[in-house]
Design an enzyme around this catalytic site. Structure first.
Site, mmCIF file in Angstrom:
data_model
loop_
_atom_site.group_PDB
_atom_site.id
_atom_site.type_symbol
_atom_site.label_atom_id
_atom_site.label_comp_id
_atom_site.label_asym_id
_atom_site.label_seq_id
_atom_site.Cartn_x
_atom_site.Cartn_y
_atom_site.Cartn_z
ATOM 1 N N ASP A 41 0.842 -1.195 0.000
ATOM 2 C CA ASP A 41 0.000 0.000 0.000
ATOM 3 C C ASP A 41 0.880 1.249 0.000
ATOM 4 O O ASP A 41 1.670 1.455 0.917
ATOM 5 C CB ASP A 41 -0.892 -0.013 1.241
ATOM 6 C CG ASP A 41 -2.029 0.997 1.174
ATOM 7 O OD1 ASP A 41 -1.824 2.099 0.634
ATOM 8 O OD2 ASP A 41 -3.125 0.681 1.662
ATOM 9 N N SER A 63 -7.031 4.207 -1.758
ATOM 10 C CA SER A 63 -6.866 2.761 -1.744
ATOM 11 C C SER A 63 -8.153 2.002 -2.059
ATOM 12 O O SER A 63 -8.101 0.895 -2.591
ATOM 13 C CB SER A 63 -6.340 2.299 -0.377
ATOM 14 O OG SER A 63 -5.048 2.803 -0.141
ATOM 15 N N THR A 85 -8.242 -1.925 1.443
ATOM 16 C CA THR A 85 -7.743 -2.958 0.519
ATOM 17 C C THR A 85 -8.278 -4.351 0.840
ATOM 18 O O THR A 85 -8.844 -5.008 -0.032
ATOM 19 C CB THR A 85 -6.210 -2.937 0.470
ATOM 20 O OG1 THR A 85 -5.779 -1.661 -0.024
ATOM 21 C CG2 THR A 85 -5.688 -4.033 -0.447
ATOM 22 N N GLU A 112 -1.430 -7.912 2.018
ATOM 23 C CA GLU A 112 -1.210 -6.466 1.952
ATOM 24 C C GLU A 112 -0.215 -6.002 3.011
ATOM 25 O O GLU A 112 -0.418 -6.239 4.206
ATOM 26 C CB GLU A 112 -2.524 -5.705 2.158
ATOM 27 C CG GLU A 112 -2.340 -4.194 2.034
ATOM 28 C CD GLU A 112 -3.448 -3.389 2.684
ATOM 29 O OE1 GLU A 112 -3.606 -2.211 2.310
ATOM 30 O OE2 GLU A 112 -4.143 -3.909 3.577
ATOM 31 N N ASP A 139 2.109 2.571 3.523
ATOM 32 C CA ASP A 139 1.302 3.777 3.352
ATOM 33 C C ASP A 139 1.256 4.610 4.627
ATOM 34 O O ASP A 139 1.410 5.833 4.590
ATOM 35 C CB ASP A 139 -0.114 3.352 2.937
ATOM 36 C CG ASP A 139 -1.085 4.511 2.838
ATOM 37 O OD1 ASP A 139 -1.005 5.276 1.858
ATOM 38 O OD2 ASP A 139 -1.959 4.645 3.721
ATOM 39 N N HIS A 166 2.420 8.465 5.164
ATOM 40 C CA HIS A 166 1.492 9.497 5.653
ATOM 41 C C HIS A 166 2.096 10.244 6.835
ATOM 42 O O HIS A 166 1.885 11.449 7.001
ATOM 43 C CB HIS A 166 0.164 8.864 6.072
ATOM 44 C CG HIS A 166 -0.783 8.606 4.935
ATOM 45 N ND1 HIS A 166 -1.169 9.597 4.049
ATOM 46 C CD2 HIS A 166 -1.445 7.481 4.555
ATOM 47 C CE1 HIS A 166 -2.019 9.087 3.166
ATOM 48 N NE2 HIS A 166 -2.201 7.804 3.437
ATOM 49 N N ASP A 175 -1.183 -0.274 -4.725
ATOM 50 C CA ASP A 175 -2.450 0.342 -5.077
ATOM 51 C C ASP A 175 -2.246 1.763 -5.610
ATOM 52 O O ASP A 175 -2.925 2.209 -6.523
ATOM 53 C CB ASP A 175 -3.412 0.343 -3.893
ATOM 54 C CG ASP A 175 -2.777 0.840 -2.593
ATOM 55 O OD1 ASP A 175 -1.570 1.170 -2.585
ATOM 56 O OD2 ASP A 175 -3.489 0.894 -1.578
ATOM 57 N N HIS A 176 -1.278 2.456 -5.035
ATOM 58 C CA HIS A 176 -0.951 3.825 -5.450
ATOM 59 C C HIS A 176 0.436 4.163 -4.944
ATOM 60 O O HIS A 176 1.050 3.392 -4.201
ATOM 61 C CB HIS A 176 -1.979 4.827 -4.909
ATOM 62 C CG HIS A 176 -2.106 4.775 -3.407
ATOM 63 N ND1 HIS A 176 -1.153 5.291 -2.555
ATOM 64 C CD2 HIS A 176 -3.060 4.229 -2.607
ATOM 65 C CE1 HIS A 176 -1.517 5.084 -1.307
ATOM 66 N NE2 HIS A 176 -2.665 4.427 -1.299
ATOM 67 N N HIS A 225 -1.125 10.889 -1.039
ATOM 68 C CA HIS A 225 -0.769 9.918 -2.064
ATOM 69 C C HIS A 225 -0.186 10.639 -3.270
ATOM 70 O O HIS A 225 -0.320 11.867 -3.408
ATOM 71 C CB HIS A 225 -2.011 9.143 -2.513
ATOM 72 C CG HIS A 225 -2.634 8.332 -1.415
ATOM 73 N ND1 HIS A 225 -3.874 7.742 -1.530
ATOM 74 C CD2 HIS A 225 -2.182 8.009 -0.168
ATOM 75 C CE1 HIS A 225 -4.160 7.086 -0.426
ATOM 76 N NE2 HIS A 225 -3.155 7.245 0.423
#
Length: 476
Positions: A40, A90, A153, A308, A313, A317, A354-355, A440
């Protein structure tokens, strides 16, 4: 012909790679098993920095290192935008690769016609996930995540809601409940396909427990309906096993019958970098993946497993490259486990994201400079200088930084990091745009594949194409 580099390690390595690729034939038979790994927020800059980070932690210079999935023969780029958002979230991106349909940001396994947060608009617009299709066709299935099992996810594998935040009943407005929408945790309990999900590992106990309930680690439940979904799951699966800590996972026999539900934290599981400091940190991603595969491999008809690494992620963040890179290395360990436990002849493994995130890797640091360190450039002769490189404000700067995030200063000049340990896990990399959380990023992410139908992973593709590759590989 004169080959000036013929005696170099890089020349020999390139020749070895060439001969290996020339001899590699694609596997075109049906994939009995499929494993989808998702990092992620794991953009290309994260992969590159993590490669160097792991290499340097192993005593190497760093840049020459490879992560486990970087040895896969097939690579593509995936376009991650949501249908209504240039830089995605996500929920929409995971829906794309899990159901084959690109959709809006914030919605879970429903199509693009749905209005976010509107239950009635989602009726008749659910999109079947690959996990659901696998159960309908008799395959065993599993989900492993370091986030809450009800997070975006993993939820796309089994739930259908027009709002990703409806993880527990307490999060759904009364009007939307009255319209018939169920929270994500309840949908996991009531999963209707096949013989049910065989393995589900992650965090998120709070969404399965009533608000008055205190779990074994002191966490409080969130459910306003006062239902204890864990106890209901046990009654529904009398042959199953519920576990909630690392010791229970280690004791779990891979030969035991019945499904397994593992909820290892009230919310998200702790960062890999912090596991050693936490008394009840739960198992690593690699340990959960290994156990899930041991259980799924009992089923002779084959399996699908979604794994995952959710906290890549979360690290980004928070503006913490250390934590994000450590989580990526943890994913590489999980992929390595899967590679060693499977055969490319019957198991398709896909690794993707995912990104992306806005992590940047810049400056002109000398070869082998610590990836989390400050930039030391080369002199005119190409040798490393003895001092940090200075910016126009006469202050050193780090190789890694973020476009946006908590590492930016709202007021005042840029921080002087000359005497700061920028490799410390609690250091926040500098950022340009001051935000409470980093955002993101919207560039394409990489897709790596090995096994049956892996040769279809090539070029630049829409993200939902991955679902169609899996469907083809499994011959659904």
């Amino acid at each position: 012909m004169y080959l000036p580099q013929a005696n170099s390690n890089w020349f020999a390595a390139a020749q070895e790679t060439l001969h290996k690729n020339l001899s590699l034939e694609p596997v075109k038979d049906r994939a009995k098993n499929i494993i989808l790994f998702v990092g992620d927020g794991m953009g290309v800059s994260t992969v590159t920095a993590s490669r160097i980070f792991e290499g340097q932690s192993l005593g190497m210079v760093g840049e020459e290192h490879v992560l486990s999935w970087e040895m896969f023969p097939n690579v593509a780029l995936s376009k991650t935008y949501n249908v209504n958002q240039q830089v995605p979230d996500s929920a929409g991106t995971a829906t794309a690769f899990m159901t084959g349909v690109k959709t809006k940001a914030g919605v879970i396994s429903v199509d693009q016609s749905v209005t976010r947060g509107d239950c009635r608009s989602s009726r008749g617009h659910h999109t079947a996930s690959f996990l659901e299709l696998s159960e309908q066709r008799g395959l065993a299935t599993g989900i492993v995540t370091t986030s809450r099992l009800t997070h975006a996810t993993p939820a796309t594998a089994y739930a259908h809601v027009p709002e990703r935040d409806w993880e527990s009943d307490v999060n759904i407005p009364q009007a939307e409940k009255a319209a018939g929408c169920k929270d994500i945790a309840l949908q996991l309990l009531e999963f209707p396909y096949g013989n049910g999900i065989e393995v589900a590992f992650g965090g998120g106990r709070e969404n399965f427990l009533p608000v008055s309930f205190i779990d074994g680690e002191g966490g409080e439940g969130k459910r306003a309906d006062k239902r204890n979904l864990i106890e209901e799951w046990k009654k529904k699966h009398p042959d199953g096993k519920y576990i909630w800590n690392e010791a229970m996972l280690n004791k779990l026999s891979a030969h035991s019958t019945g499904p397994v539900l593992g909820l290892f934290d009230a919310s998200h599981m702790p960062f890999e970098a912090d596991r050693a400091e936490e008394l009840a940190a739960g198992p690593s991603l690699a340990a959960m993946t290994e156990k899930a595969l041991q259980i799924l491999q009992r089923h002779s008809e084959g399996y699908f497993l979604l794994v995952e690494a959710a906290l890549v992620d979360k690290g980004h963040h928070a503006g913490s490259a250390y934590r994000a890179l450590t989580e990526t290395v943890g994913l590489a360990e999980a992929v390595d486990k899967a590679v060693k436990m499977t055969s490319r002849n019957d198991t398709l493994i896909i690794v993707t994201a995912d990104h992306s995130h806005t992590l940047t890797m810049g400056g002109a640091p000398t070869r082998g400079n610590p990836i989390l360190g400050k930039v030391v450039a080369n002199d005119n002769g190409g040798e490393a200088k003895t001092e940090y490189e200075k910016a126009l404000d006469n202050k050193p700067y780090t190789t890694l930084g973020y476009y946006s995030g908590p590492g930016a200063r709202v007021k005042g000049n840029r921080a002087d990091v000359h005497n700061t340990d920028t490799s410390a896990k609690n250091f926040k990399q500098p950022a340009l745009v001051p935000l409470q959380e980093g955002t993101h990023a919207g560039e394409d992410v990489a897709v790596y594949a090995r096994g049956p139908s892996a040769h279809l992973i090539r070029g630049v593709v829409e993200q939902n194409f991955l679902f169609h590759v899996m469907v083809h590989a499994a011959r659904f």
